[in-house]
Design an enzyme around this catalytic site. Structure first.
Site, PDB file in Angstrom:
ATOM      1  CG  HIS A   1     -36.881  10.282  -3.232  1.00 40.02           C
ATOM      2  ND1 HIS A   1     -37.634   9.925  -4.338  1.00 40.02           N
ATOM      3  CD2 HIS A   1     -36.868  11.636  -3.208  1.00 40.02           C
ATOM      4  CE1 HIS A   1     -38.034  11.019  -4.948  1.00 40.02           C
ATOM      5  NE2 HIS A   1     -37.593  12.061  -4.294  1.00 40.02           N
TER       6      HIS A   1
ATOM      7  CG  ASN B   1     -41.352  14.018  -5.252  1.00 37.27           C
ATOM      8  OD1 ASN B   1     -42.271  14.457  -5.935  1.00 37.27           O
ATOM      9  ND2 ASN B   1     -40.344  13.339  -5.771  1.00 37.27           N
ATOM     10  CB  VAL B   2     -46.935  14.085  -3.070  1.00 40.76           C
ATOM     11  CG1 VAL B   2     -47.067  12.563  -3.050  1.00 40.76           C
ATOM     12  CG2 VAL B   2     -46.801  14.596  -1.641  1.00 40.76           C
ATOM     13  NE  ARG B   3     -43.094  16.274  -9.530  1.00 38.55           N
ATOM     14  CZ  ARG B   3     -42.688  15.008  -9.453  1.00 38.55           C
ATOM     15  NH1 ARG B   3     -42.438  14.461  -8.275  1.00 38.55           N
ATOM     16  NH2 ARG B   3     -42.550  14.279 -10.543  1.00 38.55           N
TER      17      ARG B   3
ATOM     18  CG  HIS C   1     -42.133  -3.134  -4.957  1.00 35.55           C
ATOM     19  ND1 HIS C   1     -42.353  -2.310  -6.039  1.00 35.55           N
ATOM     20  CD2 HIS C   1     -40.797  -3.129  -4.728  1.00 35.55           C
ATOM     21  CE1 HIS C   1     -41.182  -1.839  -6.466  1.00 35.55           C
ATOM     22  NE2 HIS C   1     -40.230  -2.321  -5.691  1.00 35.55           N
TER      23      HIS C   1
ATOM     24  N   GLY D   1     -34.667  29.299  -9.272  1.00 32.01           N
ATOM     25  CA  GLY D   1     -34.066  30.151  -8.254  1.00 32.01           C
ATOM     26  C   GLY D   1     -34.487  29.762  -6.857  1.00 32.01           C
ATOM     27  N   GLY D   2     -34.768  28.479  -6.643  1.00 32.50           N
ATOM     28  CA  GLY D   2     -35.137  27.999  -5.317  1.00 32.50           C
ATOM     29  C   GLY D   2     -33.964  28.078  -4.352  1.00 32.50           C
TER      30      GLY D   2
END
Length: 307
Positions: free
Chosen positions: A109, A111-113, A148, A261-262
């Protein structure tokens, strides 16, 4: 005075990252192709969901880009910062989950946001977040060490304390309290990052995004040809249940997406296509399945170990 956030630059990077990761995963799979579903959010914004199903290597892989906006931040975003309630917001990111077919290949997994909350007459409040983590079913020391060390390399240009801090945060975040066990072997997790200023914070987010493929693909290449049978598949499906439990009970990204509400199909594409629960199951002592719990599902300083 720090530079104002360059929202357009963040968006360009995220779209390019999604393209790059999808192309690399298709090449690694050697057969599957991503299906793209562009979508729009009634309250503002939208995204493009890409899912590869029933590939040779990847049973299901989802790589999402979203950029949503609204007049008021949801509870998931203001739980720790109530002073932001009532501000209009923009949130954008790339989020992916890879569920391989071979039980010896770990799920991964990343993610970047980026978030920005604004109110007329006040300075905007913004931050970056993200990371990546690995969830093996059958553990291999060399895979964990490589994962790592690549995570540490992503952090090294930003200070010696960065990797240990965000590695520990990942261990703490991806923990199923009701099971008293970690979801996997960890990696990196960070959130609310803005203390470095926009340029340096954005550079760090890019470094995390850019190091995902070098962290994951060598592990896939080492394990995807290993023979497996019904026993390994059964254990994989059982352990996938932990993934479902975490995403539906604890994951902030899932909660944020649902509360804003995605698009539900895009938010829940992280769930595996097949999963199995068993009542009060325990692995037999001395088995490879037991070794996952005894050796790998414990926080370790993998980057400092020798393969």
């Amino acid at each position: 005075m720090d530079q104002q956030p360059d929202i357009a630059a963040v968006r360009r990077y995220l779209l390019e990252l999604q393209d790059r990761i999808c192309a690399a995963l298709e090449a690694e799979d050697g057969g599957g192709r991503f299906r793209e579903d562009p979508w729009e959010r009634p309250g503002g914004g939208g995204g493009r969901t890409r899912v590869l199903s029933e590939g040779r290597v990847f049973e299901q892989a989802g790589v999402n880009f979203s950029h949503v906006r609204g007049d008021q931040l949801p509870r998931a975003a203001t739980a720790h910062r109530p002073e932001l309630a009532g501000r209009r917001f923009q949130a954008m990111g790339v989020s992916l989950v890879i569920h391989p077919r071979n039980p010896y290949v770990p799920t991964s997994h990343a993610n970047v946001r980026f978030f920005i909350a604004e109110r007329d007459g006040e300075a905007p409040v913004w931050w970056f977040g993200g990371g990546f983590d690995l969830t093996p079913y059958y553990g291999f020391e060399e895979d964990c060490i490589h994962w790592h060390r690549t995570a540490r390399a992503a952090c090294e240009p930003f200070g010696e304390d960065v990797y240990p801090r965000f590695k520990r945060w990942c261990d703490e975040y991806f923990f199923l309290k009701h099971r008293n066990e970690p979801r996997g072997v960890g990696g990196l997790f960070f959130d609310d990052l803005n203390a470095w200023g926009f340029e340096r914070s954005f550079a760090f987010m890019r470094s995390v995004g850019d190091h995902y493929l070098p962290a994951y693909l060598p592990i896939v290449q080492r394990r995807k040809g290993m023979p497996w049978g019904e026993r390994e598949r059964d254990f994989q499906l059982y352990r996938r249940g932990r993934y479902v439990e975490f995403n539906l009970v604890y994951d902030r990204g899932t909660l944020f997406g649902l509360q804003t509400g995605g698009r539900t199909e895009s938010i829940l594409m992280s769930l595996p296509p097949l999963v199995r629960w068993r009542y009060n199951w325990r692995p037999e002592p001395g088995t490879p399945e037991a070794r996952l719990y005894e050796v790998f599902l414990k926080p370790r300083d993998w980057a400092d170990e020798q393969a």
